[in-house]
Design a protein around this motif. Structure first.
Motif, PDB file in Angstrom:
ATOM      1  N   PRO A 356      25.918  27.468  96.237  1.00  0.00           N
ATOM      2  CA  PRO A 356      25.013  28.624  96.317  1.00  0.00           C
ATOM      3  C   PRO A 356      24.032  28.569  97.492  1.00  0.00           C
ATOM      4  CG  PRO A 356      25.119  27.743  94.081  1.00  0.00           C
ATOM      5  CD  PRO A 356      25.783  26.740  94.960  1.00  0.00           C
ATOM      6  N   SER A 357      23.874  27.382  98.092  1.00  0.00           N
ATOM      7  CA  SER A 357      22.838  27.205  99.110  1.00  0.00           C
ATOM      8  C   SER A 357      23.276  27.556 100.524  1.00  0.00           C
ATOM      9  CB  SER A 357      22.334  25.762  99.093  1.00  0.00           C
ATOM     10  OG  SER A 357      23.373  24.866  99.452  1.00  0.00           O
ATOM     11  N   ILE A 358      24.521  27.989 100.726  1.00  0.00           N
ATOM     12  CA  ILE A 358      24.985  28.239 102.096  1.00  0.00           C
ATOM     13  C   ILE A 358      24.129  29.324 102.756  1.00  0.00           C
ATOM     14  CG2 ILE A 358      27.358  27.447 101.736  1.00  0.00           C
ATOM     15  CD1 ILE A 358      28.189  30.368 101.489  1.00  0.00           C
ATOM     16  N   LYS A 359      23.815  29.074 104.041  1.00  0.00           N
ATOM     17  CA  LYS A 359      22.968  29.995 104.799  1.00  0.00           C
ATOM     18  C   LYS A 359      23.628  30.493 106.081  1.00  0.00           C
ATOM     19  CE  LYS A 359      18.717  27.714 103.234  1.00  0.00           C
ATOM     20  NZ  LYS A 359      17.490  26.985 103.675  1.00  0.00           N
ATOM     21  N   TYR A 360      24.749  29.875 106.467  1.00  0.00           N
ATOM     22  CA  TYR A 360      25.350  30.194 107.754  1.00  0.00           C
ATOM     23  C   TYR A 360      26.821  30.567 107.612  1.00  0.00           C
ATOM     24  CZ  TYR A 360      21.229  28.097 109.947  1.00  0.00           C
ATOM     25  OH  TYR A 360      19.949  27.818 110.343  1.00  0.00           O
ATOM     26  N   LEU A 361      27.258  31.461 108.483  1.00  0.00           N
ATOM     27  CA  LEU A 361      28.668  31.782 108.650  1.00  0.00           C
ATOM     28  C   LEU A 361      29.031  31.484 110.092  1.00  0.00           C
ATOM     29  CD1 LEU A 361      31.425  33.003 107.887  1.00  0.00           C
ATOM     30  CD2 LEU A 361      30.476  35.266 108.457  1.00  0.00           C
ATOM     31  N   VAL A 362      29.893  30.509 110.299  1.00  0.00           N
ATOM     32  CA  VAL A 362      30.367  30.151 111.630  1.00  0.00           C
ATOM     33  C   VAL A 362      31.647  30.921 111.911  1.00  0.00           C
ATOM     34  CG1 VAL A 362      31.352  28.291 113.034  1.00  0.00           C
ATOM     35  CG2 VAL A 362      29.340  27.860 111.604  1.00  0.00           C
ATOM     36  N   VAL A 363      31.731  31.560 113.063  1.00  0.00           N
ATOM     37  CA  VAL A 363      32.952  32.227 113.505  1.00  0.00           C
ATOM     38  C   VAL A 363      33.346  31.608 114.835  1.00  0.00           C
ATOM     39  CG1 VAL A 363      34.079  34.398 114.103  1.00  0.00           C
ATOM     40  CG2 VAL A 363      32.311  34.359 112.342  1.00  0.00           C
ATOM     41  N   SER A 364      34.508  30.965 114.866  1.00  0.00           N
ATOM     42  CA  SER A 364      34.923  30.247 116.063  1.00  0.00           C
ATOM     43  C   SER A 364      36.433  30.358 116.247  1.00  0.00           C
ATOM     44  CB  SER A 364      34.489  28.781 115.960  1.00  0.00           C
ATOM     45  OG  SER A 364      34.690  28.102 117.180  1.00  0.00           O
ATOM     46  N   GLY A 365      36.919  29.840 117.370  1.00  0.00           N
ATOM     47  CA  GLY A 365      38.317  30.030 117.739  1.00  0.00           C
ATOM     48  C   GLY A 365      38.410  31.084 118.829  1.00  0.00           C
ATOM     49  N   GLY A 366      39.547  31.145 119.505  1.00  0.00           N
ATOM     50  CA  GLY A 366      39.691  32.026 120.650  1.00  0.00           C
ATOM     51  C   GLY A 366      39.355  33.475 120.389  1.00  0.00           C
ATOM     52  N   VAL A 367      39.749  34.007 119.220  1.00  0.00           N
ATOM     53  CA  VAL A 367      39.522  35.417 118.910  1.00  0.00           C
ATOM     54  C   VAL A 367      38.048  35.701 118.646  1.00  0.00           C
ATOM     55  CG1 VAL A 367      40.208  37.338 117.389  1.00  0.00           C
ATOM     56  CG2 VAL A 367      41.874  35.591 118.019  1.00  0.00           C
TER      57      VAL A 367
END
Length: 472
Positions: A356-367
């Motif tokens: 429940p504590s997640i605060k970040y969304l990482v978006v990575s990779g070429g696209v």
């Protein structure tokens, strides 16, 4: 000559970024060294030689008699210097990164001309291209960092997933260096590196966090709980989004020299995204998996129905023909990214049930370099009260920095292999993992789609680390 087809581009950036909290490595057999002139090397006794000695632990050298050498010494990770080598697909990349996050050098040799010639990656040609430039790329990375191999603390190299012919080139080079200069070697999971490079550029990014990893060969939604501990919430069951972008770009006659994604995104800005009603993939499957094979078929039929000739490049198309191509590009992109949005939103809900504590969304990779993708996913992140973290384009596409940085993170946990023995070089069997899951599959995320790829050549990285921890 093949080398003439390759465009070697390199750049150096020097960033003084210090991730929090500051980690330390437990090293033994340590003595005072001149700054940056001698490598920091531990004396270790790994219990296994499996993937980066997952159960490795540090101990004093058997030949050490001095009490001082028997004592374990704490050395700041800031003094570590790691070379990262990446050859999983169509770019030959190397970088040197310091343990504090300072990027000393970054070099990438592109295979853009080969991509244009063959309309995509041709494994055998890609392998030969890597072989042509690997020595030059690695040497240039060292030169631009103003270092030699003797100054390195370790070598990190991608061993999977990817194309086995291409992976082998990087792994052979890494082992040659490690053997020649008695350097530890750190085997890297390509997709983990895409996720963890975000921790280099975002000081506050701590575990747990969500990650959407999107590239030419992979779509992956993971919950990163700890370093090496990942839960796979969704994955690619046939074709990844990057492959769909490239194929669509090729069918539309776009310039493939900088890959199809950027060219298609640029053309899509001219089109009407609502002009063609493509169906969103997998609407009937309430999971977080991805499929782009059906959308590709829809696009191909739309192109055929409009008599678009891919042999005529976009630069030579008539105004009406160009407008028709732009509409297809825009309509494709809207639905392709809508599929990402739907899966990502559901995955966040699942992840919060676990952490429940997640605060970040990482978006990575070429696209992730695609601005339209970033904008749309950022809207999802804000809707879910998450902060979006997306590395700059040079760190989204395949690069050596992400490999070196991931190597630093694992090295400081004692996860590496000792230097390969020069005496047994001819007998050495390279560990390549073309099909290598990152995390364990979330129970609710198992897809019932017929095309889902179930074959696993290797256990996931997470399962290997968990097994190692149980042994300790």
């Amino acid at each position: 000559m093949l080398s003439s087809l390759l465009t070697l581009s390199s750049s150096i950036s020097r960033l003084n970024i210090r991730p929090k909290p500051s980690l330390h490595c437990a090293l033994s057999s340590f003595k005072t060294l001149k700054p940056h002139k001698q490598p920091i090397r531990p004396s270790w006794s790994p219990r296994t030689s499996s993937i980066f000695s997952l159960s490795a632990h540090f101990s004093s050298s058997e030949n050490s008699s001095s009490p001082g050498r028997q004592m374990q010494t704490i050395v700041s990770r800031d003094e570590l210097v790691v070379l990262g080598i990446e050859t999983s697909c169509d770019d030959t990349a190397a970088a040197v990164v310091r343990g504090n996050g300072e990027i000393l050098s970054q070099v990438v040799s592109s295979q853009a001309d080969l991509l244009e010639r063959y309309g995509g990656v041709a494994p055998k040609m890609a392998e030969e291209a890597h072989l042509q430039v690997i020595d030059q790329v690695v040497q240039e990375a060292l030169d631009k960092a103003d270092l030699t191999a003797r100054d390195l603390s370790a070598v990190a190299v991608t061993i999977g997933p990817g194309l086995s012919l291409c992976l082998r080139v990087g792994v052979q080079k890494a082992h040659k260096l490690a053997s020649s200069f008695n350097l530890p070697i750190i085997s890297i999971h390509h997709m983990e590196a895409h996720a963890l490079v975000a921790r280099l550029i975002e000081q506050e990014l701590q575990f747990p966090f969500m990650a959407l990893l999107i590239s030419g060969g992979h779509n992956l939604l993971i919950l990163a709980r700890e370093l090496g501990q990942y839960i796979q919430l969704g994955t690619t069951i046939d074709d990844a989004i990057g492959e769909a972008y490239d194929k669509t770009a090729k069918w539309l006659g776009l310039d493939m020299r900088r890959s199809g994604g950027p060219a298609l995104e640029e053309l899509a800005r001219e089109g009407d995204a609502e002009s063609i009603k493509f169906s969103t993939p997998m609407k009937q499957h309430k999971d977080c998996n991805f499929s782009y094979a059906g959308l590709k078929t829809q696009v191909r039929l739309a192109i055929e129905s409009r008599n678009i000739n891919a042999e005529i490049p976009i630069s030579s198309a008539s105004p009406q023909d160009r407008s028709s191509r732009a509409d297809i590009a825009a309509s494709f992109q809207r639905v392709a990214v809508l599929h990402l949005e739907e899966r990502c939103e559901r995955a966040i809900e699942w992840a919060r049930k676990i952490e429940p504590s997640i605060k970040y969304l990482v978006v990575s990779g070429g696209v992730a370099s695609n601005q339209y993708v970033q904008t749309r996913v950022d809207q999802i992140a804000k809707k879910k009260n998450l902060k979006l973290v997306c590395p700059p384009p040079s760190l989204c596409t395949d690069n050596g920095v992400m490999v070196a940085w991931t190597g630093i993170e694992h090295y400081c946990m004692g996860r590496f292999d000792p230097a390969p023995s020069a005496d047994k070089a001819e007998e050495f069997v390279y560990d390549l993992r073309p099909r290598w899951p990152l995390g364990e599959e979330y129970a609710e995320g198992r897809s019932n789609a017929r095309s889902v790829r179930r074959a696993r050549v290797h256990p996931s990285l997470t399962s290997l680390i968990q097994a190692s921890l149980r042994e300790q």
